[in-house]
Design an enzyme around this catalytic site. Structure first.
Site, PDB file in Angstrom:
ATOM      1  N   ARG A   5       0.844  -1.204   0.000  1.00 54.60           N
ATOM      2  CA  ARG A   5       0.000   0.000   0.000  1.00 54.60           C
ATOM      3  C   ARG A   5       0.869   1.240   0.000  1.00 54.60           C
ATOM      4  O   ARG A   5       1.712   1.399   0.880  1.00 54.60           O
ATOM      5  CB  ARG A   5      -0.900   0.012   1.241  1.00 54.60           C
ATOM      6  CG  ARG A   5      -2.132  -0.894   1.119  1.00 54.60           C
ATOM      7  CD  ARG A   5      -2.941  -0.832   2.413  1.00 54.60           C
ATOM      8  NE  ARG A   5      -3.092   0.532   2.888  1.00 54.60           N
ATOM      9  CZ  ARG A   5      -3.251   0.874   4.181  1.00 54.60           C
ATOM     10  NH1 ARG A   5      -3.271  -0.072   5.110  1.00 54.60           N
ATOM     11  NH2 ARG A   5      -3.391   2.146   4.527  1.00 54.60           N
ATOM     12  N   GLU A  88      22.018 -13.972   5.012  1.00 52.36           N
ATOM     13  CA  GLU A  88      22.440 -14.072   6.417  1.00 52.36           C
ATOM     14  C   GLU A  88      21.263 -13.950   7.379  1.00 52.36           C
ATOM     15  O   GLU A  88      21.242 -14.582   8.440  1.00 52.36           O
ATOM     16  CB  GLU A  88      23.492 -12.994   6.700  1.00 52.36           C
ATOM     17  CG  GLU A  88      24.112 -13.013   8.083  1.00 52.36           C
ATOM     18  CD  GLU A  88      24.948 -14.262   8.324  1.00 52.36           C
ATOM     19  OE1 GLU A  88      24.425 -15.195   8.952  1.00 52.36           O
ATOM     20  OE2 GLU A  88      26.110 -14.302   7.882  1.00 52.36           O
ATOM     21  N   GLY A  93      18.690 -14.520  12.682  1.00 54.10           N
ATOM     22  CA  GLY A  93      18.704 -13.062  12.587  1.00 54.10           C
ATOM     23  C   GLY A  93      20.070 -12.484  12.295  1.00 54.10           C
ATOM     24  O   GLY A  93      20.699 -12.809  11.293  1.00 54.10           O
ATOM     25  N   GLY A 146       4.123 -10.523  23.081  1.00 46.72           N
ATOM     26  CA  GLY A 146       4.499 -10.353  21.686  1.00 46.72           C
ATOM     27  C   GLY A 146       5.613 -11.290  21.227  1.00 46.72           C
ATOM     28  O   GLY A 146       6.135 -11.149  20.125  1.00 46.72           O
ATOM     29  N   GLU A 149       2.994 -15.501  18.189  1.00 49.29           N
ATOM     30  CA  GLU A 149       1.884 -14.970  17.417  1.00 49.29           C
ATOM     31  C   GLU A 149       0.567 -15.578  17.873  1.00 49.29           C
ATOM     32  O   GLU A 149       0.549 -16.586  18.587  1.00 49.29           O
ATOM     33  CB  GLU A 149       2.124 -15.274  15.934  1.00 49.29           C
ATOM     34  CG  GLU A 149       3.383 -14.574  15.436  1.00 49.29           C
ATOM     35  CD  GLU A 149       3.584 -14.727  13.939  1.00 49.29           C
ATOM     36  OE1 GLU A 149       2.589 -14.685  13.199  1.00 49.29           O
ATOM     37  OE2 GLU A 149       4.744 -14.870  13.519  1.00 49.29           O
ATOM     38  N   LYS A 164      15.168 -23.703   9.047  1.00 50.99           N
ATOM     39  CA  LYS A 164      16.528 -23.274   9.378  1.00 50.99           C
ATOM     40  C   LYS A 164      17.468 -24.469   9.471  1.00 50.99           C
ATOM     41  O   LYS A 164      18.648 -24.378   9.090  1.00 50.99           O
ATOM     42  CB  LYS A 164      16.510 -22.464  10.669  1.00 50.99           C
ATOM     43  CG  LYS A 164      15.770 -21.130  10.474  1.00 50.99           C
ATOM     44  CD  LYS A 164      15.370 -20.483  11.791  1.00 50.99           C
ATOM     45  CE  LYS A 164      14.677 -19.149  11.555  1.00 50.99           C
ATOM     46  NZ  LYS A 164      14.070 -18.623  12.801  1.00 50.99           N
ATOM     47  N   GLY A 261      13.457  -9.942  15.001  1.00 52.74           N
ATOM     48  CA  GLY A 261      13.213  -8.521  15.219  1.00 52.74           C
ATOM     49  C   GLY A 261      13.648  -7.714  14.023  1.00 52.74           C
ATOM     50  O   GLY A 261      14.530  -8.124  13.269  1.00 52.74           O
TER      51      GLY A 261
END
Lengths: 386, 386
Positions: A5, A88, A93, A146, A149, A164, A261
């Protein structure tokens, strides 16, 4: 920048002329050298990445699901076009794990990789360990904060970790392993009793993604594991991630950090972006796929593991002998036994030596059917010296 | 292969025609593409490496002392000749730390690096923590087991760690820091009382190599530090090494593994060797020096630290007020105080907020001269949330 959007609220102000909703148009442009894909999921990400590569652009992606399902197709497209494919951010992460495996350890021989690669499940198991909470309770807390989910399936059933595991196995052993090759068990069946049982052994329960070399074959699996608290992986708390690597010469290595994150992902993507750009300036390429070893993936039943079994038994003479016989009938030898009487009942904890997983599973089935065994209270695979 | 003695006994059989005692002759040969230097020390290593680079060969080295003393000279020679200089083995053995800092985190902003980079001192401090042993006793055990040398000065006085701190600071902050810039305190003054005092606080004493960004300046230092047991570095036991990296986006990362030994070093050297060879085949180069930021190295007195001070004081009214006044007179604010009466005496433990190291040191000197203070039993810098 292709977005869903144009007028969505954003933390960073982006000039309107840099935004488009037509991603296909964007990746097909002549003046695009490098495409960063952070859509996730299989389609349209795969189509866009392939289009970009075929068009001569390099690609940086954080898409673990796509890499685990169809990595070789992407690599082949990059190879054909002479462009780069970096990812990576797809595993653990911002923790640098791809470069160490592809580059630093290239002169060594990696034998096993064990990763805490899913922050949600590590957070839940850590709470169960710290407060004696049950799975449902810890999950509810994780959702509230948080860390999980609303639909936690991908995390708690181990799907995310399995993707992974496939990527780690491919990189570590220079072969092709896809998500569907990975044996997978989540943490929904882990009880407060399992965690307490581990605690009594000086151990802790973790969900591990394991990639292991067994002769010329590979074993790739995700399941809850009991590891001793002295193991480096046991010290990984909360939603943190870590990847533990065993290698012939370097010995044991561990890479630790935030697994998820926005910012850690951005850090990993930017690192890849600079590497790819630097290669382009030098008119060369970074790493291509390293899959020179065509390895079979060993079925779980044939994979060598160890079991920790906790039994509620009748406190009678002959019980231990009967249990020991059940193990030996399946060719499983016992490493340690601890028995604690509680009046009528006794608790019997058995840790096996290494045996094929199928033989261990059959032993447990046999125990369930034994008259003396009131309940098989906890069954858990074991890693690390116990 | 240049060796000191052609007939020295070797674990691996090397054909006699591959051996020479003339290293200079070897590095000057036309057909040498790459030189691996594992002599250690400043000379003749420096002369040989410069000769090799000037001759157009790339160099892989494990020589931390030379890099920390004169790295820029080597880099400049490599730059001039268009060759590569790699040294993964120089810091923390086989633990990949150079590539993560030079490559993976290149798009991030590293703010602090803290490393347990000397296995000998970590072994000694770990024994002191585990068994309450004194320094001399733990050192003797380390020497017996081969973890410490007969002359342990380079390790226990922090010289080895200081060289590594200089290399880490240079890499992390894209500047030039040499060993002589690094503030250095070893562990010979650490007492069983210090370690016990840390334990009572839920902390542990480690010798850390710290490289930190302070504004545009760099602080590089090696000294004993009290860190909480919940910190990832506190879990590094025995002779293991680990490097903890704080960065703006990736957050906290840690790299853990064996820091020394022939095989880990060989693994790191081989990784570099393959990387350099790969670059040569692609007719390109790997990383050059990244020292675009000319940063001042902040003197220790101006570096902001925190202190933990344990005092034996007279158990009288007004003592705490007097001690608190001493801190405030030096502009140091107090974070926490714990007082425990023991009849005549009391023990007073003070943890400061952050302040310039000189102000903290002056406070301690002031405390030593106070009438009420019978003994300053332990003074230790603090890192991590206490």
């Amino acid at each position: 920048m292709a977005v869903r959007r144009l007028d969505a609220p954003r933390d960073v102000e982006v000039p309107a002329e840099l935004l488009t909703t037509d991603a296909h148009d964007l990746v097909a442009r002549d003046d695009v050298d490098l495409v960063v894909e952070v859509i996730g999921g299989i389609e349209p990400a795969r189509g866009l990445i392939l289009e970009a590569l075929e068009n001569g652009a390099s690609v940086v992606t954080a898409n673990k699901a796509l890499l685990a399902e169809d990595g070789p197709t992407l690599y082949e497209a990059a190879e054909k076009a002479g462009t780069d494919l970096y990812y990576e951010a797809a595993v653990a992460g911002a923790i640098p794990i791809l470069r160490p495996l592809r580059d630093s350890l290239v002169g060594d021989h990696v034998t096993k990789v064990m990763g805490i690669v899913n922050g949600t499940t590590n957070y839940i198991l850590d709470k169960m360990d710290t407060y004696g909470a049950g799975f449902e309770e810890a999950l509810a807390e994780a959702q509230e904060l948080g860390y999980a989910e609303a639909d936690p399936t991908a995390d708690v059933e181990g799907f995310d970790a399995a993707a992974k595991a496939a990527i780690l196995a491919s990189l570590a052993f220079h072969t092709r392993v896809t998500a569907s090759d990975v044996y997978r068990e989540g943490i929904t069946e882990v009880t407060a009793g399992d965690v307490a049982s581990a605690k009594a052994m000086g151990s802790v329960v973790k969900l591990l993604a394991i990639a292991e070399l067994d002769g010329d074959d590979v074993s790739a699996r995700v399941h809850p594991v009991m590891i001793p608290r002295t193991h480096a992986l046991a010290t990984v708390r909360g939603a943190y991630n870590a990847v533990f690597v065993e290698s012939a010469s370097a010995g044991d290595l561990m890479f630790y950090g935030q697994g998820a994150g926005g910012e850690p992902t951005a850090s990993a993507v930017l690192g890849d972006l600079v590497t790819v750009a630097r290669a382009k300036v030098l008119n060369t390429r970074g790493f291509g796929e390293s899959a020179y070893a065509a390895r079979a993936v060993r079925p779980m039943g044939d994979t060598v593991t160890r079991y920790h079994v906790s039994l509620d038994v009748a406190d009678k003479a002959g019980v231990l002998a009967a249990v020991a016989t059940a193990f030996s009938e399946h060719g499983v030898s016992i490493k340690a036994v601890r028995q604690e009487g509680r009046g009528e009942d006794a608790q019997l904890v058995v840790v096996s030596h290494e045996a094929p997983d199928a033989a261990l599973a059959a032993t447990v089935q046999h125990l369930r059917e034994m008259e003396y065994v009131r309940d098989v209270a906890s069954v858990m695979r074991v890693e690390g010296a116990v």
